[in-house]
Design an enzyme around this catalytic site. Structure first.
Site, PDB file in Angstrom:
ATOM      1  N   ASP A  84       0.819  -1.205   0.000  1.00 22.36           N
ATOM      2  CA  ASP A  84       0.000   0.000   0.000  1.00 22.36           C
ATOM      3  C   ASP A  84       0.857   1.261   0.000  1.00 22.36           C
ATOM      4  OD1 ASP A  84      -2.166  -1.797   0.340  1.00 22.36           O
ATOM      5  OD2 ASP A  84      -1.894  -1.740   2.509  1.00 22.36           O
ATOM      6  N   GLU A 108     -11.509   0.644  -3.188  1.00 19.87           N
ATOM      7  CA  GLU A 108     -10.880   1.122  -1.946  1.00 19.87           C
ATOM      8  C   GLU A 108      -9.624   1.890  -2.302  1.00 19.87           C
ATOM      9  OE1 GLU A 108     -10.336  -2.576   0.093  1.00 19.87           O
ATOM     10  OE2 GLU A 108      -8.737  -3.253  -1.240  1.00 19.87           O
TER      11      GLU A 108
END
Length: 504
Positions: free
Chosen positions: A14, A179
């Site tokens: 991420d 997301e």
């Protein structure tokens, strides 16, 4: 050609990036490990150095909470008005209703402030951006069933209070799990970048744009912006990207990916790693160039004898800070104290290579300890030493199996070594396993090999979750004194074991 090497190897997923002048700063998810949110710096986007961690004390994050792959999810780093900002989610706080947290620092190496919480933001993967009027906006993936989707609202960064009701911006292109939002104001457009498809083989990055921050957002005709789904490429699961403008006005993006090996479905063992791609702008839309930044393999070797009071920021605890269970030994090395109440005293560091060897030596005069490679509490291989006997253990699904015992010469602390080697290829060119884990001990020119064991059982495809392997030393009873830990990027698997033994 397609890039196959990460810019930051090991479980650094991420990625989020910002730039100040000619220096780039990148952060990652850290999940249950503390200190949390590692921070790397670079001046060329390819070579990165770990400069610290953002969450370094209990006033920022509580210890002894959560479960494997809980903790810190997908933070975002930005620089605004001379200050660095990180916004993130501690999923352990979601039941408490705290919302996302916001911290700031003048120096990315820290110290970082205590968190300001943003109530009314139940969800994950928050982003922060400032508009042309200097108003901050927080955007996140909502987990509120009454108000789902990608939500955004203006926020007071001093108090954490939302300044308006959250508005849904975009639902993505229709893939699963939209997301990881990031908002950017570029020229006359607002761009909204998402992760979609889940963080496994269907992963992708998608993008939309609008004339205003509130929307409506139109999907790019080039979507998905980035994906390797259904492609025969060595790097898979790519997605969860973040854009960055370079000092010369060019653009790039960082994203996560994995390097699976072995038979179908393929097994990745070092977690989700950080990769780099170039960006071109075509008719107002970003288009990926995966070959712009060739990355050469990096030597991640280190040897740590713990000669300074402060340990290196690579060292992590499982749900606890290493400072709570370690202390310098007055004659050199590091004391590790066993944990109480079922918690851990595992001093651990990420594995970063497809082939590696790691070793340690510790005294067990006042206790017992072990050296392990692990993904979580239920899945680890290791070597224990109680002062007289070395015991090799393979633990799969919470079921420990003793695979051998060996007694070193009396009065000699043995070296303990764990290695990851390439698995042999079958006639059709594919290996069954992603790698083989070898457990070895030795002392006084005597070496005992306990055997090699299937690396699949220490892979994310088997264990689940979002992290990767770590190596670590733990006191299981009383106290141990660690003399050193050595990790070698393994360019020659046959020779490395003996080279490391000779280095003792």
């Amino acid at each position: 050609m397609t890039v196959t090497e990460p810019i930051i190897a090991g479980f650094y997923p991420d990625p989020s990036i910002c730039r100040v002048d000619d220096t780039y700063y990148l952060i990652n998810s850290s999940f249950e490990y503390l200190p949390g949110i590692p921070i790397h710096a670079s001046t060329d986007l390819v070579t990165w150095n770990l400069v610290g961690n953002a969450l370094t004390r209990t006033t920022q994050i509580a210890e002894h909470q959560g479960y494997p792959s809980a903790g810190i999810f997908a933070p975002t780093i930005r620089h605004h008005a001379g200050r660095f900002w990180i916004i993130g989610t501690n999923v352990n706080d979601i039941p408490l209703g705290r919302g996302h947290f916001l911290i700031h620092a003048d120096n990315p190496a820290g110290p970082w402030s205590d968190p300001i919480f943003i109530p009314g933001t139940t969800g994950i993967d928050p982003d922060i951006v400032w508009d042309e009027d200097g108003i901050a906006h927080v955007t996140w993936c909502s987990l509120d069933g009454s108000n789902p989707g990608i939500l955004s609202a203006p926020v007071d960064t001093d108090t954490g209070q939302l300044q308006d009701a959250p508005k849904q911006l975009w639902e993505g292109t229709g893939l699963a799990f939209p997301e990881g939002p990031h908002l950017y104001q570029i020229g006359d457009w607002w761009y909204l970048l998402l992760a979609e498809g889940g963080t496994e083989r269907g992963h992708a990055a998608t993008i939309a744009r609008s004339r205003t921050i509130e929307g409506p957002y139109e999907s790019s005709p080039h979507n998905p912006l980035l994906s390797h789904r259904s492609l025969p490429l060595p790097v898979q699961n790519v997605g969860h990207a973040d854009l960055i403008e370079l000092e010369d006005g060019a653009w790039a993006a960082v994203h996560l990916g994995v390097r699976p090996r072995g038979q179908t479905p393929g097994f990745h063992v070092n977690g989700r790693e950080s990769f780099l791609v170039g960006i071109d702008w075509v008719d107002g839309w970003p288009v990926i160039d995966e070959d712009r930044y060739p990355v050469t393999p990096t030597d991640h070797s280190f040897s740590d004898a713990f000669t300074t009071p402060a340990i290196h920021p690579r060292w992590l605890g499982v749900g606890v800070f290493p400072s709570t269970f370690t202390e310098p030994h007055p004659e050199g090395g590091l004391l590790i104290n066993s944990a109480a109440n079922g918690s851990h005293s595992l001093l651990s560091a990420r594995t970063t290579d497809l082939s590696w060897a790691a070793s340690t030596k510790f005294d067990a005069d006042a206790g017992e300890g072990r050296f392990v490679v692990r993904i979580d509490d239920k899945n680890w291989y290791g070597l224990s030493y109680d002062g007289t006997t070395v015991t090799a253990t393979v633990t799969i699904g919470g079921l420990p199996n003793t695979v051998g015992r060996w007694q070193p010469p009396t009065g000699v602390s043995p070296f303990l070594q764990i290695s990851a080697h390439p698995a042999p290829l079958l006639p059709h060119g594919v290996s069954l396993e992603p790698d083989l884990i070898e457990l070895t001990a030795g002392a006084d020119d005597v070496e005992h090999a306990f055997g090699t064991f299937d690396g699949r059982y220490l892979s994310t495809e088997v264990t689940g979750g979002f992290t990767g392997r770590v190596i670590g030393v733990e006191a299981t009873v009383g106290q141990i004194r660690v003399h050193h830990v050595q990790y070698e990027t393994n360019h020659n698997p046959v020779q490395t074991r003996h080279e490391m033994k000779d280095a003792e």
